[in-house]
Each structure stands twice: as structure tokens, then as C-alpha cells.
Write an enzyme that holds these catalytic residues in place. Structure first.
Site, PDB file in Angstrom:
ATOM      1  CG  HIS A 149      37.506  22.966  61.681  1.00  0.00           C
ATOM      2  ND1 HIS A 149      37.413  24.292  61.975  1.00  0.00           N
ATOM      3  CD2 HIS A 149      36.214  22.952  60.525  1.00  0.00           C
ATOM      4  CE1 HIS A 149      36.988  24.744  60.517  1.00  0.00           C
ATOM      5  NE2 HIS A 149      36.325  24.021  59.990  1.00  0.00           N
ATOM      6  CE  LYS A 540      44.354  28.559  50.575  1.00  0.00           C
ATOM      7  NZ  LYS A 540      46.076  29.422  49.710  1.00  0.00           N
TER       8      LYS A 540
END
Length: 879
Positions: A149, A540
Site C-alpha cells: 500500500h 476515479k
């Protein structure tokens, strides 16, 4: 009342009383941190920290203006502001820790045994009754996939410091402690908090992929290895009486995967050597864990042969072992005379050691061979009447071997479809680049892994941006180029990310059925096929509301396709930790899936910060796994599938209207001329790359993003969280809801919220994202970009979304019906405010760029990055 005034009034009145135990822990840790700060920087540093703390709390009650806080923060030298930022960041780590301990205590108090816990496996089995329980359990599979991450902001040193403090806090709260022990524990707490304060929050060097592998191993070492058999035990106890004294009714249903060290899409740092080394690191950890567990159980099996005789099979196995390894077995017999089961387990442990050390004459060739030896001991114990020893801790060890094997987690490879197409073109031309050579080397590495650890250690190959069946066929073609007839066994997984790709997914799968490699795999594996859905990029591109509904439609279409083609489909959900990337409560997400798309199987990514939030403590990890598994069972039943299908059909038209209008509103902002440049100015996007958060670059290409396509979904969400806007989690939904209301009113939306899990999950997640948004502070960030039109557009949509969500849910304030989450947000909000003001000071000065010296810029950058780190700790699900 204006939207701003209403927001402030709600914020000051929405106070959830903090439980006494949590308040006591927060106060204790805060006092100790205050003592450390004063010892380090003097009483004046602590006084400044307290001034800012009290000011932001007063601001939330409308008693201090934002301008007054801005002026206060501007007075301090940058060096003092840095120390204050460190103080609030440390506070967040301690507050998170206190809340984690409170959650664990609450779970234990609620678990009385009289009634099963809500969302537990016991409750799920009870609720299912006779509804295909045996069939569902037989086909059950939970497959979390750990991924690196790029917004896991905490250093490993900070994580381990927090873990030590956690241990001391648990000891301090133990009711068995006397006054002297309690005083000593308080001293140790102070020592560990002092260490945390003196540990740098920022990394001095950038992580490489193997650092990320080692970081993830902490979750396995501390939690996962021990918790997995406890989850199986919970299911076994729910399925029938007498668990631990009979053969288990529950089969091991959890399998872990990992992308860490295998995901090379856009990350040139992940090479074939890294993938090979990642598997070796994983194997080292799991073999050490198995060795330790086997030794521990062996030491307890002090069962004398007179009371618990060995079976003929076990006696024969011991004789064969003594013939092959006389000195080793003789030593064990001397240490454990007349204890054949103990001798055998000690011999098994020695073989696991040899497996790890590559001692070929003693090593196990496969996990199946180890399982055979363990079952020899188990069967012998059963034959001797020692069922509790057979089906107790020994059964846990068997479950651990079945779950983790010798590889711990299946390492999955991911690469972009364009890389494969370019590689094939180069091979056809007879000239290959370094990148193509690396693609072939990766496939050879997969072959090596399968030879050493078995096919289950590494066979899945995910193709991102899959547009056609040719993108899947390319991987099989490349495998032929790499190894010819000795190509590894591959399960190539298409990843559909954009709105158009999601819509085209069934057609691509139909084309895949014509690929020989796919046909061979379907014939060999019972017609199982896996498809991955990308939540991050679709959100997105389309905005949160439209993406949620588009993904649901894709699930419906894929489930129908699978039924038509007699394929057992597993959907792999590429969900992020943040709400703008498909995050939110995992069990609710499962229950909101399209009918027929679960089928007892759920595979999902678990990312850096989420890994430690869910698997950092054994009790919380066990609770999380039970919640998700129970949801998978329930979502797979005909009754719930029928109810969900009826609701989806009823509200289909409304959902399409919301999706269309919300996407239009979202695109009108994100595709407007100048938006990417404005976003770079109003957020710390550019500076986030300096945090050395992960091994993957934050964007595709160099320089400021010219469009959203240049920017990866994770830093897009992370940067918006830092601004306190959280735009990816809610933007556009208000416009979508308004479109429905304008035509048909609120009633249909309210009914959908009550009756359709998908719509309820969408609104609940948006409500959580709105609750973590601060309008006043957000407006300060947005103003940095010099575009009043964008500022007005964002705040107008925020006000609309917030108002309509409350009207539809019937809540008087955000998170009104989620007391625990509301309390968590309220506990942290004022302190996040403090760090936001410090960050705004640094960001606005850096953006002004009016003659800053290099030294001044460096100091301001340090302040900015510290505040980024602290805000991430405070908001938690930031990326």
C-alpha cells in the site's frame, strides 16, 4: 439557516458520550505523552501543544474562529510547529491503540455464550437453519489477497513501538495486577511512549518491494497463523456438538494470496528476482511457524504408551524413521521414553527444520507429505481413545498446514496488457528489449516456484487493463516462448477496470473460452474461472456512485454468463481501504453483491493500512474473518439472493438515473480544463512522493499530472483525504439523488435505502466519507488553487450531497445510527484539525514560493510531511 451554519451547529451538538474505560485509557496515554513532551521540549512546548488542542476543540463548538487558529499557528517558528505536529501524530497512534483495546474488551463482554454474537459464524449457521448449510460449507472459500500500500504511512519501527505499548497497556488494565505491578507497568508504558516520541515518523530511505514483503510478514507472524484455526473451530462448533472430540465438520476454507513482490504493473522495482525472493521470505516465515507449533504440541504429548498405545501404523513409521535416521530417533526416544506420539511429533518437527534448511535426506517434499505424518499421529490417538488430543491442538496444526502449505500465501503476478503486447511484437521481430526479457524471466521464475513449492504457490497471473481475449492469450503465448513444453501451469485472470471494460467483460470471457490454455485449465479444475473487478480506477473515472452501480451491473452480467456457460466463477474484488476505492465494512459489501455472484466464494484485496487495522490484533482479526465469512454464507443462500434480486429489479430505473446524473456531475469537475493542475496546487499530491511510502511510483510518467489518467487511484484518494475534502468518496452522488427527487420525490430513494443492500451500503459509505470531511478546513485548501469556480462547485456539491443523504436516511446528523464509528471520528476530529492547520501553513507557504531559500523549503517540507503522516494516522482509511 445557511449550509455552513447548519454544519457547524450539527458538529457542535453531535457528541457521543465516550465510555468510561475508553476515556480512562485515552487520558492515561495522553498524560504520559504530555509528560514525555515536557521532559523533551520543556513545559513551554507542552503549553503550545495544549493551546492548539484547546483551540481546535473550541472551534468545533463555535467559540474560536478558524482565522484565530491560523494566526496562532503562523506565530510559531517552523521548528516549533514540527515538534507540535510530532506531538499530535504520536497522540493519534495512542488514541487508535486505546480504541482498539476498547473494541477488544467490548467483544469479550458481548460474547457471553448465551446468544451468538451478531455477524458471527454461530449466528450465520443458526440463521441458515436447514438452508443448504452442508452444501454451502463444503464449497466455502474466503481468499484475502495482501497487497502493498503506497499510503501506509507508518514506519515498521513505529508499528513495533505501538505494539509494545499495546502489550503494556493490556498489562496495566489487567485486574489481577497488584499496586506494585501496576506502578511498574506504568513506568514501562512511559518508557515505551518515550521511545515512540524519539522514533522518527518519516522514513529516511524509500521502501523496496522486499521491505514491503517483510512488513506484511508481521501480520502473519503475530496474528494470522494463530487466528485461522480459531475461525475454523468457531465454524466447527456452530455446525455440531462436541468440537475437539470428533472429526471436524468444518473444512479449511481460507486461502491467502499476495501481490507483494509479484505486482509489477507500473512498478519497475518488482523484478523476477524480487518475485523469487518474496516466495523464499514467505516460505521461511511459514516453515518457522510450523516448526514452532509442532515442537510446542510435541512437548505436550506426554502420553505414555501404557495408557495411550501407538497404532501399528505409527509404530511402523517410527521403526522406519529409526532405520533411516538412527541417531536422531534414538535421541528422541531417550528424551521421551515410552511416549511414542511425542517421539513422532518431535521427528516431524525435525523434518520441518530440514525442509527449511534444505536438508534433502530429511526434508519434506511437499505439504501433503507433512499432512500424512500428522494424520498418522491423529489416527493413532483416536484409536487409543485420546480424541481430545487428536482433534484439539493437533487439528489446529493440520488446519494450518492445509491453509498455508510451505508457501504461506499464493504469490500472484500482475502485469499490464500493453507490456505483453509489446513483448510479443518484439519476439516476432526477433529483437527483445530489457522489459521483454524481464517478462520472460518472470514466467521462468513462476516455473521455478512451482517446481519447488507446488503449483498452488504461484499460478495466478492477473492482466490489468484487459480489453479482449487476445490480452489473455498473450500470456500463454509468452509462457511458450519462455519455457516451451515446460511452461508453468497458469490461471490467467482478466482485470476489468474502466466503465467500458466492465461492460464488455462477458464478451471477453466468451472469447477466452476459445483459448486452448483456458480450455485445458477448465477441464482440469472443474470449470473454475476467476475474474477481477477493479474498484479504484472505475471510481476515479466515473465517481463513487456511478462506479458502484456499474460494478453491480457487471457482477450481474458475469453471474448470468457463468450460469449460461456452466462455469464456476469467482469474482476477485480489487477493493481499496478508502471509501473512494471501494472500501468500507467488508461484510456489508459482501451482502450487497449481485445475486449469484458470490456462490460461497469471496476473494478480495487487503491493502497495507487495512492489513494492520484488520489483522493487527488477534481478537479483531478473528472477528473480522468471522463477519466476512458469515456474510459470504448468507449472501449465497437462495432466500437472500431472491430478496436482493427483487429489490434490484424494483429500483433499477432509479439507480440508472442516479448513476447517469452523478457521473455527469463528476466528469463536469474532473474533466474541466485546468482541473489536474488545480488539484496539484490544493493538495500535497506532489509532496506525497517524498514520504517514501512504498516501492511503486505515485503516477505514470513524470511531472504534474495533465489528466487523471496520469495519476494512480491510490495517491488520488490519499491526497484528497489530506485536504479534508474526501472528494472521491462522495462527489456526484448529491446531483444523482437530486435528479431522482426532482422527478419523483424522496419516497423511492428512502425505500431503496431500506430494502436494497447495495443502495444502503452506498449511502452508508458516503455518509462515513462526509463525516470525515471538514467543510471549513476543506475550503482553506481549495482556495490555494486560485480557482473560485472550482471551489464553489465542490462545496455546492458537498452541501447538496450531505443534505440529501440525511434526508433519505432519516438521520438528524451524520453517522447517527453508527455509534461506535461516530465516536471514533469525534475522538480524532479535533486533533486532525490541529494537524490540518499545521499542514495548511506549510502548504500555503510552499505554494506561494516567494523567494524561499532551500533551507526554508526543506524545513517547511518536513512540517508538511509530518502532518501528512499524522493526518493519515488520524483518519485511518485514507487510501
Amino acid at each position: 439557516m445557511s449550509a455552513i451554519a447548519h454544519h457547524q451547529a450539527e458538529r457542535s451538538s453531535a457528541v457521543t458520550e465516550m465510555p468510561d474505560e475508553l476515556r480512562a485509557d485515552v487520558r492515561l496515554l495522553g498524560e504520559l505523552l504530555g509528560q514525555v513532551i515536557a521532559e523533551y521540549g520543556g513545559d513551554d512546548l507542552l503549553a503550545d501543544v495544549e493551546r492548539l488542542r484547546k483551540a481546535v476543540i473550541a472551534a468545533r463548538r463555535g467559540k474560536v474562529s478558524v482565522d484565530e487558529i491560523t494566526a496562532m499557528v503562523a506565530e510559531w517558528p517552523v521548528e516549533r510547529a514540527v515538534q507540535i505536529a510530532r506531538a499530535f501524530t504520536c497522540y493519534f497512534h495512542l488514541a487508535n491503540l486505546a480504541e482498539e483495546h476498547f473494541r477488544i474488551r467490548t467483544l469479550r463482554v458481548r460474547d457471553t455464550g448465551e446468544e451468538p454474537l451478531p455477524e458471527s459464524l454461530a449466528q450465520a449457521v443458526q440463521e441458515l437453519g436447514g438452508e443448504r448449510v452442508t452444501e454451502l460449507v463444503e464449497g466455502l472459500r474466503l481468499h484475502p489477497v495482501l497487497t502493498a500500500h503506497p499510503t501506509e504511512a507508518r514506519r515498521r519501527a513505529v508499528v513495533t513501538a505501538i505494539q509494545r505499548i499495546s502489550g503494556q497497556l493490556a498489562a496495566y488494565n489487567s485486574p489481577e495486577r497488584g499496586a506494585a505491578e501496576r506502578a511498574e507497568t506504568r513506568r514501562r508504558l512511559l518508557e515505551e511512549i518515550d521511545l515512540l516520541w524519539r522514533t522518527s515518523q518519516l522514513r529516511s530511505t524509500k521502501l523496496d518491494p522486499l521491505d514491503e514483503v517483510r512488513t506484511a510478514m508481521a501480520a502473519f507472524d503475530e496474528t494470522l497463523f494463530r487466528v485461522v484455526p480459531l475461525v475454523y473451530r468457531s465454524l466447527d462448533a456452530a455446525l455440531g456438538e462436541g468440537t475437539g472430540t470428533r472429526e471436524p465438520l468444518a473444512r479449511p476454507f481460507i486461502r491467502y494470496g499476495s501481490w507483494i513482490g509479484g505486482d509489477r504493473d507500473g512498478n519497475p522495482n518488482v523484478t523476477a528476482k524480487v518475485t523469487r525472493d518474496a516466495v523464499l521470505i514467505q516460505a521461511e516465515h511459514v516453515l518457522i511457524a510450523l516448526e514452532n507449533a509442532t515442537h510446542r504440541i510435541a512437548r505436550t504429548l506426554t502420553l505414555t504408551a501404557g495408557y495411550t498405545p501407538a497404532s501399528p501404523r505409527l509404530r511402523a513409521a517410527l521403526t522406519a524413521a529409526e532405520n533411516d535416521h538412527p541417531e536422531l530417533v534414538s535421541e528422541m526416544a531417550t528424551r521421551s521414553p515410552q511416549e511414542p506420539h511425542r517421539q513422532w511429533l518431535l521427528f516431524v518437527a525435525a523434518r520441518i527444520v530440514a525442509t527449511r534448511q534444505r536438508g534433502l535426506d530429511l526434508a519434506y517434499r511437499s505439504p501433503e507429505e507433512l499432512l500424512g505424518d500428522l494424520r498418522t499421529a491423529q489416527e493413532s490417538l483416536v484409536a487409543a481413545g485420546a480424541e481430545r488430543q487428536a482433534y484439539g491442538e493437533l487439528q489446529h496444526l493440520i488446519w494450518q498446514v492445509e491453509t498455508f502449505g510451505f508457501h504461506l500465501a499464493e504469490l500472484e503476478v500482475r502485469q499490464h496488457s500493453q507490456v505483453h503486447a509489446a513483448a510479443l511484437a518484439e519476439l516476432a521481430a526477433g529483437r527483445t528489449s530489457e522489459r521483454t526479457d524481464e517478462v520472460l524471466a518472470t514466467i521462468r521464475t513462476i516455473g521455478w516456484i512451482q517446481e519447488r513449492y507446488g503449483v498452488t504457490a504461484c499460478s495466478r497471473y492477473v492482466v490489468s487493463f484487459t480489453r479482449s481475449a487476445d490480452d489473455i492469450a498473450a500470456v500463454y503465448a509468452l509462457a511458450g516462448h519462455a519455457l516451451g513444453d515446460k511452461a508453468p501451469q497458469l490461471d490467467v485472470v482478466p482485470l476489468f477496470e474502466s466503465g467500458a471494460d466492465l461492460a464488455n467483460a462477458p464478451g471477453v470471457l466468451s472469447g477466452m473460452l476459445e483459448i486452448p490454455g483456458i480450455q485445458q485449465r477448465l477441464a482440469a479444475n472443474g470449470r473454475r474461472l476467476e475474474v477481477m473487478l477493479g474498484y479504484s480506477d472505475s471510481a476515479k473515472e466515473l465517481g463513487p456512485a456511478a462506479a458502484t452501480l456499474k460494478l453491480y451491473e457487471a457482477q450481474e452480467a458475469l453471474a448470468a454468463w457463468a450460469a449460461e456457460h456452466d462455469v464456476r466463477l469467482t469474482l476477485f474484488h480489487g477493493r481499496g481501504g478508502a471509501l473512494g476505492r471501494g472500501g468500507g465494512p467488508a461484510n456489508r459489501a459482501v451482502l450487497a453483491q449481485a445475486p449469484g455472484s458470490v456462490g460461497g466464494r469471496f476473494k478480495v484485496t487487503e491493502q497495507g493500512e487495512v492489513i494492520f487495522a484488520r489483522y493487527g490484533h488477534a481478537a479483531i482479526a478473528r472477528r473480522h474473518m468471522e463477519q466476512v465469512t458469515s456474510a459470504v454464507l448468507l449472501a449465497s443462500t437462495p432466500s437472500i439472493e431472491a430478496r436482493t434480486a427483487e429489490a434490484a429489479g424494483r429500483f433499477r430505473g432509479m439507480a440508472e438515473q442516479v448513476a447517469s446524473a452523478s457521473e455527469k456531475a463528476y466528469r463536469s469537475l474532473t474533466e474541466a480544463p485546468g482541473f489536474p493542475e488545480w488539484f496539484s496546487l490544493v493538495s500535497p499530491l506532489e509532496e506525497i512522493g517524498s514520504l517514501r511510502l512504498g516501492s511503486r511510483p505515485a503516477r505514470r510518467g513524470l511531472g504534474a499530472p495533465r489528466s487523471l489518467d496520469d495519476l494512480r487511484a491510490i495517491p488520488w484518494v490519499f491526497a484528497w483525504a489530506q485536504t479534508r475534502v474526501n472528494l472521491p468518496g462522495w462527489y456526484g452522488l448529491g446531483s444523482g439523488l437530486q435528479a431522482v427527487i426532482s422527478e419523483s420525490g424522496l419516497d423511492e430513494l428512502r425505500a431503496a435505502y431500506r430494502e436494497w443492500p447495495l443502495f444502503a451500503s452506498l449511502l452508508d459509505n458516503v455518509e462515513m466519507s462526509l463525516a470525515k470531511t471538514d467543510r471549513d478546513i476543506a475550503a482553506r485548501y481549495l482556495a490555494l488553487g486560485g480557482r473560485d469556480d472550482f471551489v464553489e462547485q465542490v462545496l455546492r456539491e458537498y452541501d447538496l450531497t450531505r443534505r440529501l443523504v440525511l434526508e433519505i436516511t432519516g438521520h438528524s446528523r451524520l453517522l447517527e445510527n453508527r455509534r461506535v464509528l461516530s465516536r471514533a471520528v469525534q475522538l480524532r476530529d479535533p486533533y486532525v484539525d490541529a494537524l490540518s492547520h499545521l499542514q495548511l501553513r506549510a502548504l500555503s507557504r510552499l505554494r506561494a514560493d516567494d523567494g524561499l531559500s532551500e533551507e526554508e523549503r526543506e524545513r517547511l517540507s518536513t512540517l508538511l510531511l509530518l502532518s501528512v503522516n499524522g493526518v493519515a494516522a488520524g483518519l485511518q482509511n485514507t487510501g
